[in-house]
Design an enzyme around this catalytic site. Structure first.
Site, mmCIF file in Angstrom:
data_model
loop_
_atom_site.group_PDB
_atom_site.id
_atom_site.type_symbol
_atom_site.label_atom_id
_atom_site.label_comp_id
_atom_site.label_asym_id
_atom_site.label_seq_id
_atom_site.Cartn_x
_atom_site.Cartn_y
_atom_site.Cartn_z
ATOM 1 C CD GLU A 89 -22.172 61.432 70.746
ATOM 2 O OE1 GLU A 89 -21.806 61.503 71.924
ATOM 3 O OE2 GLU A 89 -22.349 62.442 70.035
ATOM 4 C CB THR B 104 -17.530 63.445 71.596
ATOM 5 O OG1 THR B 104 -18.352 64.557 71.983
ATOM 6 C CG2 THR B 104 -18.034 62.207 72.304
ATOM 7 C CE LYS C 279 -33.957 70.970 83.912
ATOM 8 N NZ LYS C 279 -32.633 71.327 83.365
ATOM 9 C CD1 TRP D 45 -37.990 72.999 82.058
ATOM 10 C CD2 TRP D 45 -37.918 71.972 80.070
ATOM 11 N NE1 TRP D 45 -37.717 71.682 82.292
ATOM 12 C CE2 TRP D 45 -37.665 71.012 81.083
ATOM 13 C CE3 TRP D 45 -37.922 71.542 78.750
ATOM 14 C CZ2 TRP D 45 -37.427 69.673 80.808
ATOM 15 C CZ3 TRP D 45 -37.679 70.211 78.474
ATOM 16 C CH2 TRP D 45 -37.434 69.289 79.486
#
Length: 548
Positions: free
Chosen positions: A335, A188, A445, A450
């Site tokens: 994963e 990956t 940010k 956020w």
């Protein structure tokens, strides 16, 4: 008292979960179903089985033994499908090489995986030739060729695939061995540093296949997959085993169509001529197809498409549905083998209007059976499923990679506190649906607050003139970061759409309370194209570098 283990008579057979058992069912149910490669080759499941056994014999004759690594560099093909089975069924490890890696990343993965044999498509010989002097473990190179004649290359080619198969016996006794044996590995790329190797066992791939079956086939939902479907992948087979779906569709005995190199005209031709009913891809592939003028002439009303890899913007979902494509999302990562969730609509949602259905189809989805999923705060505490409380998504499942190849530190970071950390931020609503709101590294940010780049992308995708969009955070001396929107317009919309108009479109959502006022991008730039990663996702790392 402890648990009571079942007694086992000495003669009882402990049935191992091995990939070879996936292949048995279609040979009993649908031996004459077809495997199709572009407009070049068609054969049955019986012949698939024979070719898998021929390949195993050929590899063994070349010296491949249990524990060795066989790598593949190919387009999506029948050959790749044969390797998905033959290599791990021998007890060797299949390394699916990302054909879009840079030369530095390519040779790193070849050496790090300790490839013994590489099967390479003629189209990728120049990539391999560029790093041939740096290969440390490769002993044999086998040519995969769709054209006549042997291509000119400085590589020492040991044989050609079809020639190898023709000279091998169509019978091979695949052995039993421990189901925890490594079956596959791939790398990956991530956004920083060298690629990370993940790996999966036979047991994990078999259980993941059943997870796919339960998530995609079992529930009453807007789309169901079964043995009568015609499958064509639109996710590269080097990427997480094409999401593991070739294993599922082989188990089901569906007709399978492999398109080779992704070319819009060939894809549409195969969808129509082979009556394809089920595919999966990243949003950019659907964007490419719905942007093609040819799509207007086609009946795509039987085509179910699972979208993953990136968030499905509502505007793109709506465009797909308007063209008859039954779009919905699934979620996972390299994963996780990859499946974690599927955006199946519940029966009470079938009667909802199109807009509400689009919202749910674009949800990240419901966890499939045997996936335990939570969103947690910075202390690792689970957050309420109230549709508002956002935290990092953590998971447990029997098919998650147990670490990164040769990297103990990053493996422990991945599995901190016994949960696999996805690096995604999201919330779970009262109905149980997960919604990813951003990657930890992509969230913007600004002034201590956020802002979700994915939410801003979803909003601008609803503008009639917008074809594609990306939102990134760029440095700001006062607020630390501010959102910047990059927009590709639909053909013909350039003359009548301005950047100010698009910014005003964002502002309307702030006025309606959908996003805070500080979430409105300071700038909206109309661009010709948006950078993509090797697997077709928006490359935000590159965009942040380009526009910093």
């Amino acid at each position: 008292m402890s648990v009571r283990l079942i007694p086992r008579t000495p003669s009882a057979y402990g049935f191992p979960l091995l990939i070879k058992n996936i292949l048995r069912t279609p040979l009993a149910y649908y031996p004459d179903r077809e495997i199709v490669y572009r407009d070049k080759m068609t054969y049955t499941y019986v012949e698939l089985n024979q070719r898998i056994q021929r390949l195993a014999n050929a590899l063994e004759k070349m010296g491949v033994k249990q524990g060795d690594t066989v790598a593949v560099m190919d387009w999506d093909s029948h050959r790749y499908l044969e390797c998905f089975f033959a290599v791990p069924m021998m007890g060797a490890v299949l390394h699916t090489i990302n054909i879009r890696l840079s030369p530095e990343q390519l040779i790193y993965t070849i050496n790090h995986a300790k490839d013994d044999v590489i099967l390479v498509n003629a189209d990728f010989l120049p990539l391999l030739a560029a790093v041939k002097d740096q290969m440390k473990t490769v002993k044999k190179i086998i040519l995969l060729n769709d054209k006549d004649g042997t291509p000119d290359t400085p590589l020492n080619l040991d044989d050609e695939y079809e020639n190898l198969l023709a000279g091998s016996e169509p019978a091979y006794e695949f052995p039993d061995f421990d189901e925890n044996a490594m079956a596959t590995t791939f790398y990956t790329t991530g956004t920083t540093g060298l690629p990370k190797g993940v790996y999966f066992s036979h047991r994990q791939i078999v259980l993941h296949t059943y997870g796919l079956m339960s998530g995609l086939c079992a529930y009453e939902a807007q789309a169901g997959i079964n043995s009568g479907d015609v499958y064509m992948p639109l996710t590269p087979m080097f990427h997480v085993h094409a999401w593991g779906i070739p294993y599922l569709c082989t188990m089901l005995g569906t007709k399978q169509v492999y398109p080779g190199k992704y070319e819009p005209e060939m894809l549409l031709k195969l969808i129509v001529s082979q009556k394809v009913t089920f595919s999966h891809c990243v949003p950019t592939i659907i964007h490419m197809l719905v942007s093609s003028p040819a799509i207007k002439q086609l009946d795509l009303s039987r085509w179910k498409v699972v979208i993953g890899g990136s968030a499905l913007p509502r505007g793109l979902c709506k465009a797909g549905l308007e063209n008859g494509i039954n779009l919905y999302t699934a979620y996972g990562m390299s994963e996780t083998c990859p499946l974690l969730t599927v955006a199946n609509l519940k029966p009470h949602m079938f009667q909802w209007d199109a807009e509400r259905q689009v919202e749910m189809r674009c949800r990240t989805g419901l966890p499939v059976p045997n996936v335990l999923l939570e969103v947690v705060d910075t202390e690792g505490n689970p957050l309420p499923h109230d549709g508002k409380s956002a935290g990092e998504v953590v998971v447990r499942s029997p098919w998650l990679t147990q670490g990164y190849v040769g990297d103990e530190e990053k493996s422990e970071e991945l599995w901190a506190n016994g949960w696999l950390h996805t690096g995604d931020i999201g919330f779970i609503d009262p109905e149980g649906y997960l919604q990813i709101t951003d990657r930890v590294k992509d969230v913007i940010k600004t002034g201590g607050e956020w802002i979700s780049s994915l939410e801003l992308e979803d909003i601008i995708s609803r503008h009639d003139a917008v074809s594609e969009a990306a939102v990134i955070g760029v440095p700001d001396p006062k607020w630390a970061e501010r959102p910047l929107a990059l927009v590709v317009l639909k053909p013909g919309a350039e003359a009548e759409t301005s950047e100010e108009e698009l910014k005003a479109f964002f502002a309307k959502y702030a006025e309606d309370g959908v996003i805070p006022k500080y979430g409105v991008p300071d700038k909206v730039l109309i661009v010709d194209s948006i950078a993509k990663t090797s697997v077709g996702k928006i490359n935000k790392k590159q965009l942040r570098e380009d526009y910093k």
